[in-house]
Design an enzyme around this catalytic site. Structure first.
Site, PDB file in Angstrom:
ATOM      1  CE  LYS A 232      -1.899   2.550   3.140  1.00  0.00           C
ATOM      2  NZ  LYS A 232      -1.753   3.854   2.431  1.00  0.00           N
TER       3      LYS A 232
ATOM      4  CD  GLU B 258      13.273   3.697   8.223  1.00  0.00           C
ATOM      5  OE1 GLU B 258      13.040   4.595   9.069  1.00  0.00           O
ATOM      6  OE2 GLU B 258      13.499   3.922   7.033  1.00  0.00           O
TER       7      GLU B 258
HETATM    8  P1  ADP Z   1       2.191  10.648   7.906  1.00  0.00           P
HETATM    9  O1  ADP Z   1       1.284  10.950   9.083  1.00  0.00           O
HETATM   10  O2  ADP Z   1       3.394  11.504   7.836  1.00  0.00           O
HETATM   11  O3  ADP Z   1       1.464  10.574   6.617  1.00  0.00           O
HETATM   12  P2  ADP Z   1       2.019   7.880   8.503  1.00  0.00           P
HETATM   13  O4  ADP Z   1       2.871   7.057   9.389  1.00  0.00           O
HETATM   14  O5  ADP Z   1       0.645   8.214   8.972  1.00  0.00           O
HETATM   15  O6  ADP Z   1       2.811   9.206   8.174  1.00  0.00           O
HETATM   16  O7  ADP Z   1       1.890   7.203   7.081  1.00  0.00           O
HETATM   17  C1  ADP Z   1       2.770   6.215   6.554  1.00  0.00           C
HETATM   18  C2  ADP Z   1       1.962   5.113   5.900  1.00  0.00           C
HETATM   19  O8  ADP Z   1       1.179   4.472   6.900  1.00  0.00           O
HETATM   20  C3  ADP Z   1       0.979   5.582   4.834  1.00  0.00           C
HETATM   21  O9  ADP Z   1       0.952   4.628   3.776  1.00  0.00           O
HETATM   22  C4  ADP Z   1      -0.337   5.596   5.583  1.00  0.00           C
HETATM   23  O10 ADP Z   1      -1.465   5.439   4.742  1.00  0.00           O
HETATM   24  C5  ADP Z   1      -0.170   4.389   6.486  1.00  0.00           C
HETATM   25  N1  ADP Z   1      -1.033   4.379   7.667  1.00  0.00           N
HETATM   26  C6  ADP Z   1      -1.495   5.445   8.370  1.00  0.00           C
HETATM   27  N2  ADP Z   1      -2.291   5.037   9.386  1.00  0.00           N
HETATM   28  C7  ADP Z   1      -2.327   3.680   9.339  1.00  0.00           C
HETATM   29  C8  ADP Z   1      -2.962   2.667  10.127  1.00  0.00           C
HETATM   30  N3  ADP Z   1      -3.750   2.966  11.164  1.00  0.00           N
HETATM   31  N4  ADP Z   1      -2.761   1.373   9.788  1.00  0.00           N
HETATM   32  C9  ADP Z   1      -1.968   1.051   8.741  1.00  0.00           C
HETATM   33  N5  ADP Z   1      -1.354   1.952   7.959  1.00  0.00           N
HETATM   34  C10 ADP Z   1      -1.525   3.259   8.248  1.00  0.00           C
END
Ligand code: ADP
Ligand code: MG
Length: 500
Positions: free
Chosen positions: A189, A264
């Site tokens: 994703k 990471e």
């Molecule tokens: P930012 O807040 O800087 O966008 P994130 O850690 O939220 O950084 O995003 C990194 C990745 O994690 C993205 O692909 C985002 O869609 C995904 N992501 C965000 N929230 C979740 C969640 N609850 N479960 C799984 N993946 C998530």
């Protein structure tokens, strides 16, 4: 996420490209028909729509990946053939380098020159793991007589992979390439802000020889598509790169099924300058370490520790140079810093600029540049006299914000450098080789540079200590994350037991 209706409105504009996600060898819409918009950070305009995938789409993709792994024989494809596929993916990236780089810049905002390097690095990553695929071997162990003991290496199965928006195609390469080398299948994703380059690469999957279902790309946001991927029972391992906040959610969710996880996460990496360092290189290194990719870098050297005897001179030189950094749209070749990826990220960084003004002194930048009426730009900013316990010294900002902290001697530098929950990266600048190595050994960080900061090679391990996560990507470490180890005991004694 926007509603399908709103995205439909935007899609009437001929320049807005309509992307589909890639599941089981097909480009398809989300089961629910919803889409979300993707932006050009330099104009704030919509450039594309993508399917807003949800649990149903994730399930479709995971089932395809399971079928490809268990029934269609991806497990049985030779390492040589998997290696060849990886080499072909690299060739496709190299062949379409400028096109992919432009798309990456259009979607992420980063300078085109940086995107071109990213494309080269992504191709190199596929090549590295293409070569490594045929070097994953087990061991024969020196056990006592009457037995042979083997350690076999086997793929874990379906890998779920979630990546961030700062290096979209490169982060996808760091995930997809080792998974395929190990013999896994994958559901990946991309971040909802930057899905385009990976979807464009997916057009090459079939021609590169990837059977349907081996790599699936599901688009959508974190809660909608990421969370169901983590929770899916068919997924054996989650590889995540992103914020510490989401890393914790993922670990909690994965705990239910004792699913393997590699994380990471962020950092607040120290970049340490001793007064005997080459001064010009040091100033450049501080700016590059913090401002490359607009500071949207997990290993950004955003805590700049400077020895007191060069402190004032260093701040003046760094501030003068920061003011000359050319901001602009990433597609302009002269641009050295583009806009941030999203309005949300610009606002998040602007919030830290406000906090910084109350916690420290400002040497350069500190706001949103006046010369642009559109685009999510933030000025390269330098705060100094920052206390290491300040918010801007402890929290990851993920933008072009440097916190300069003075130190007196080596012990003081090490103490400050390690006083953070994070431990991703660090750098030390000095001409004294003894001091350099003492500091290297004392730093709690997964990556340490000496007289440089940020470049990394695919051959070398990447990952963090402490709250920066666990597991290592790249090099032979990267493939370990996708392998199980099976002990095989072969008895050679024809009457082996005789106990009862
Ligand atoms: P930012 O807040 O800087 O966008 P994130 O850690 O939220 O950084 O995003 C990194 C990745 O994690 C993205 O692909 C985002 O869609 C995904 N992501 C965000 N929230 C979740 C969640 N609850 N479960 C799984 N993946 C998530
Ligand atoms: Mg988030």
């Amino acid at each position: 996420m926007t509603s399908a209706a709103r995205a439909g409105g935007a899609a009437q504009n001929a320049d807005v490209r309509r992307y589909q996600m890639y599941i089981d060898g097909q480009f398809i819409d989300a089961a629910g028909g919803e889409t979300f918009e993707v932006f050009d950070p330099s104009t704030e305009g919509v450039i594309a729509t993508c399917p807003a995938g949800g649990a149903e789409d994730v399930d479709h993709a995971v089932r395809a990946a399971q079928r490809a792994f268990y029934d269609d024989g991806w497990r049985g494809v030779s390492a040589q053939d998997r290696g060849r596929i990886l080499f072909r993916l690299a060739e496709r990236i190299r062949a379409r380098r400028s096109e992919f780089a432009e798309l990456e810049t259009l979607n992420s905002g980063k300078p085109i020159v940086e995107s071109e390097y990213d494309m080269d690095d992504a191709a190199t990553c596929y090549e590295y793991y293409g070569g490594l695929a045929t070097k994953i071997n087990g061991e024969v162990l020196p056990v006592p007589a009457d037995a042979i003991a083997l350690a076999l290496r086997e793929p874990v199965g379906v890998a779920g992979q979630i990546i961030p928006w700062n290096y979209p195609l490169l982060m996808a390469a760091w995930k997809i390439a080792p998974a395929l080398a190990a013999g896994c299948t994958a559901v990946i994703k991309p971040a909802e802000q930057t899905p385009l380059s990976l979807l464009e690469l997916a057009r090459e999957f079939e021609a590169a020889g990837l059977p349907p279902g081996v790599v699936n790309v599901v688009t959508g946001d974190g809660p909608g598509a990421g969370a169901p991927l983590v929770a899916h029972r068919g997924v054996r391992k989650i590889a995540f790169t992103g914020s510490a906040e989401v890393g914790k959610l993922i670990m909690r969710s994965a705990a239910d099924q004792l699913k393997r996880v590699s994380l990471e996460l962020g950092g607040k990496s120290p970049n340490i300058f001793f007064s005997d360092a080459d001064f010009e290189n040091a100033v450049d290194g501080a700016l590059f370490g913090t401002f490359v990719n607009q500071g949207e870098v997990c290993s950004a050297g955003s805590r700049v520790l400077v020895q007191r005897d060069i402190y004032r001179k260093f701040i003046d030189a760094a501030a003068a140079k920061a003011r000359t950094i050319r901001l602009g749209p990433g597609l302009d070749r002269d641009t050295r810093m583009g806009p941030l990826v999203s309005a949300e990220q610009r606002d998040r960084v602007a919030g830290y600029l406000r906090i910084g003004r109350s916690e420290a002194k400002l040497a350069a930048g500190g706001g949103v540049p006046a010369q642009f009426d559109k685009g999510w730009y933030v000025e390269p900013t330098i705060f100094y006299d920052v206390d290491n316990s300040a918010t801007i010294a402890q929290e990851e900002i993920f933008g072009p914000v440097m916190s300069v902290i003075p130190f007196t001697d080596e012990a003081d530098a090490i103490r400050i450098a390690n006083a953070t929950p994070y431990g991703l990266a660090a750098a030390v600048w000095t001409r004294d080789i003894f001091k350099a190595f003492r500091v290297v050994k004392a730093l709690e960080a997964g990556i340490v540079w000496v007289n440089h900061m940020q470049p990394t090679f695919v051959e070398a391990p990447w990952g963090g200590y402490k709250a920066s996560g666990f597991g290592r990507e790249l090099g032979h470490w990267g493939v370990e994350e996708y392998l199980e180890t099976k002990q095989v005991f072969i008895n050679l004694d024809e009457k082996p037991i005789g106990w009862y």
